[in-house]
Design a protein around this motif. Structure first.
Motif, PDB file in Angstrom:
ATOM      1  N   THR A 173      30.122 -34.824-144.020  1.00  0.00           N
ATOM      2  CA  THR A 173      29.490 -34.012-142.983  1.00  0.00           C
ATOM      3  C   THR A 173      28.897 -34.944-141.924  1.00  0.00           C
ATOM      4  N   PRO A 174      28.580 -34.408-140.739  1.00  0.00           N
ATOM      5  CA  PRO A 174      28.007 -35.258-139.688  1.00  0.00           C
ATOM      6  C   PRO A 174      26.487 -35.394-139.767  1.00  0.00           C
ATOM      7  N   GLN A 175      25.851 -34.846-140.794  1.00  0.00           N
ATOM      8  CA  GLN A 175      24.392 -34.797-140.854  1.00  0.00           C
ATOM      9  C   GLN A 175      23.745 -36.170-140.698  1.00  0.00           C
ATOM     10  N   ALA A 176      24.276 -37.193-141.345  1.00  0.00           N
ATOM     11  CA  ALA A 176      23.675 -38.529-141.264  1.00  0.00           C
ATOM     12  C   ALA A 176      23.659 -39.024-139.823  1.00  0.00           C
ATOM     13  N   ILE A 177      24.735 -38.798-139.102  1.00  0.00           N
ATOM     14  CA  ILE A 177      24.815 -39.251-137.717  1.00  0.00           C
ATOM     15  C   ILE A 177      23.804 -38.497-136.853  1.00  0.00           C
ATOM     16  N   TYR A 178      23.684 -37.193-137.065  1.00  0.00           N
ATOM     17  CA  TYR A 178      22.684 -36.427-136.321  1.00  0.00           C
ATOM     18  C   TYR A 178      21.273 -36.922-136.643  1.00  0.00           C
ATOM     19  N   LYS A 179      21.015 -37.262-137.907  1.00  0.00           N
ATOM     20  CA  LYS A 179      19.700 -37.793-138.282  1.00  0.00           C
ATOM     21  C   LYS A 179      19.437 -39.123-137.586  1.00  0.00           C
ATOM     22  N   TRP A 180      20.453 -39.982-137.484  1.00  0.00           N
ATOM     23  CA  TRP A 180      20.295 -41.246-136.760  1.00  0.00           C
ATOM     24  C   TRP A 180      19.930 -40.968-135.306  1.00  0.00           C
ATOM     25  N   GLN A 181      20.688 -40.056-134.694  1.00  0.00           N
ATOM     26  CA  GLN A 181      20.511 -39.770-133.268  1.00  0.00           C
ATOM     27  C   GLN A 181      19.161 -39.141-132.962  1.00  0.00           C
ATOM     28  N   HIS A 182      18.621 -38.383-133.893  1.00  0.00           N
ATOM     29  CA  HIS A 182      17.334 -37.711-133.678  1.00  0.00           C
ATOM     30  C   HIS A 182      16.151 -38.554-134.145  1.00  0.00           C
ATOM     31  N   GLY A 183      16.439 -39.720-134.734  1.00  0.00           N
ATOM     32  CA  GLY A 183      15.363 -40.596-135.195  1.00  0.00           C
ATOM     33  C   GLY A 183      14.743 -40.152-136.502  1.00  0.00           C
ATOM     34  N   ALA A 184      15.425 -39.287-137.233  1.00  0.00           N
ATOM     35  CA  ALA A 184      14.915 -38.824-138.521  1.00  0.00           C
ATOM     36  C   ALA A 184      15.275 -39.791-139.644  1.00  0.00           C
ATOM     37  N   ALA A 185      16.267 -40.644-139.411  1.00  0.00           N
ATOM     38  CA  ALA A 185      16.705 -41.631-140.400  1.00  0.00           C
ATOM     39  C   ALA A 185      17.338 -42.800-139.661  1.00  0.00           C
ATOM     40  N   MET A 186      17.366 -43.937-140.336  1.00  0.00           N
ATOM     41  CA  MET A 186      18.012 -45.129-139.780  1.00  0.00           C
ATOM     42  C   MET A 186      19.317 -45.387-140.518  1.00  0.00           C
ATOM     43  N   PRO A 187      20.325 -45.872-139.793  1.00  0.00           N
ATOM     44  CA  PRO A 187      21.550 -46.281-140.491  1.00  0.00           C
ATOM     45  C   PRO A 187      21.239 -47.450-141.428  1.00  0.00           C
ATOM     46  N   THR A 188      21.988 -47.552-142.511  1.00  0.00           N
ATOM     47  CA  THR A 188      21.849 -48.708-143.389  1.00  0.00           C
ATOM     48  C   THR A 188      22.306 -49.950-142.621  1.00  0.00           C
ATOM     49  N   ILE A 189      21.988 -51.115-143.142  1.00  0.00           N
ATOM     50  CA  ILE A 189      22.364 -52.361-142.466  1.00  0.00           C
ATOM     51  C   ILE A 189      23.878 -52.435-142.270  1.00  0.00           C
ATOM     52  N   ASP A 190      24.645 -52.091-143.295  1.00  0.00           N
ATOM     53  CA  ASP A 190      26.100 -52.169-143.138  1.00  0.00           C
ATOM     54  C   ASP A 190      26.598 -51.175-142.095  1.00  0.00           C
ATOM     55  N   ASN A 191      25.967 -50.006-142.002  1.00  0.00           N
ATOM     56  CA  ASN A 191      26.355 -49.053-140.971  1.00  0.00           C
ATOM     57  C   ASN A 191      25.918 -49.515-139.579  1.00  0.00           C
ATOM     58  N   LEU A 192      24.784 -50.218-139.492  1.00  0.00           N
ATOM     59  CA  LEU A 192      24.374 -50.801-138.209  1.00  0.00           C
ATOM     60  C   LEU A 192      25.374 -51.860-137.749  1.00  0.00           C
ATOM     61  N   VAL A 193      25.847 -52.676-138.681  1.00  0.00           N
ATOM     62  CA  VAL A 193      26.860 -53.685-138.351  1.00  0.00           C
ATOM     63  C   VAL A 193      28.116 -52.989-137.824  1.00  0.00           C
ATOM     64  N   ALA A 194      28.517 -51.915-138.488  1.00  0.00           N
ATOM     65  CA  ALA A 194      29.704 -51.176-138.054  1.00  0.00           C
ATOM     66  C   ALA A 194      29.490 -50.537-136.684  1.00  0.00           C
ATOM     67  N   LEU A 195      28.316 -49.936-136.462  1.00  0.00           N
ATOM     68  CA  LEU A 195      28.026 -49.340-135.146  1.00  0.00           C
ATOM     69  C   LEU A 195      28.075 -50.395-134.050  1.00  0.00           C
ATOM     70  N   ALA A 196      27.499 -51.564-134.319  1.00  0.00           N
ATOM     71  CA  ALA A 196      27.520 -52.646-133.328  1.00  0.00           C
ATOM     72  C   ALA A 196      28.955 -53.036-132.989  1.00  0.00           C
ATOM     73  N   MET A 197      29.813 -53.097-134.004  1.00  0.00           N
ATOM     74  CA  MET A 197      31.213 -53.424-133.776  1.00  0.00           C
ATOM     75  C   MET A 197      31.908 -52.330-132.970  1.00  0.00           C
ATOM     76  N   ILE A 198      31.672 -51.074-133.326  1.00  0.00           N
ATOM     77  CA  ILE A 198      32.291 -49.944-132.627  1.00  0.00           C
ATOM     78  C   ILE A 198      31.876 -49.924-131.160  1.00  0.00           C
ATOM     79  N   PHE A 199      30.585 -50.147-130.909  1.00  0.00           N
ATOM     80  CA  PHE A 199      30.059 -50.069-129.538  1.00  0.00           C
ATOM     81  C   PHE A 199      30.219 -51.380-128.762  1.00  0.00           C
ATOM     82  N   GLY A 200      30.595 -52.453-129.445  1.00  0.00           N
ATOM     83  CA  GLY A 200      30.754 -53.740-128.784  1.00  0.00           C
ATOM     84  C   GLY A 200      29.434 -54.345-128.323  1.00  0.00           C
ATOM     85  N   VAL A 201      28.393 -54.156-129.142  1.00  0.00           N
ATOM     86  CA  VAL A 201      27.056 -54.673-128.833  1.00  0.00           C
ATOM     87  C   VAL A 201      26.513 -55.389-130.067  1.00  0.00           C
ATOM     88  N   SER A 202      25.324 -55.973-129.938  1.00  0.00           N
ATOM     89  CA  SER A 202      24.672 -56.557-131.104  1.00  0.00           C
ATOM     90  C   SER A 202      23.768 -55.502-131.746  1.00  0.00           C
TER      91      SER A 202
END
Length: 84
Positions: free
Chosen positions: A38-67
């Motif tokens: 489900t997309p719930q985790a992503i919505y929680k990240w976007q609303h500031g209700a939860a933080m992505p795990t470190i491995d998911n942050l690494v993946a997001l940085a790669m997807i977005f091309g940022v640090s």
């Protein structure tokens, strides 16, 4: 005393939302990439209700091309002081 900065979860969520939109991705696209049922985790990240795990942050940085530092917003006004 050591002053430890805090992560601003709401501002971090706004960063994730903005970067996702700038990359032309939908929440569904990220859901598929991460293999979430489900997309719930992503919505929680976007609303500031939860933080992505470190491995998911690494993946997001790669997807977005940022640090990861570009994604995470640090609140410099609120700090926790600890004694050493």
């Amino acid at each position: 005393m050591i002053r430890i900065p805090a992560i601003d979860m709401v501002a971090t969520g706004r960063n994730i939302t903005r970067m996702r939109q700038d990359a032309g991705l939908t929440v569904k696209d990220l859901q598929i990439f991460f293999g979430f049922a489900t997309p719930q985790a992503i919505y929680k990240w976007q609303h500031g209700a939860a933080m992505p795990t470190i491995d998911n942050l690494v993946a997001l940085a790669m997807i977005f091309g940022v640090s990861m530092d570009d994604i995470i917003a640090v609140d410099t006004d609120v700090r926790t002081e600890i004694g050493v």
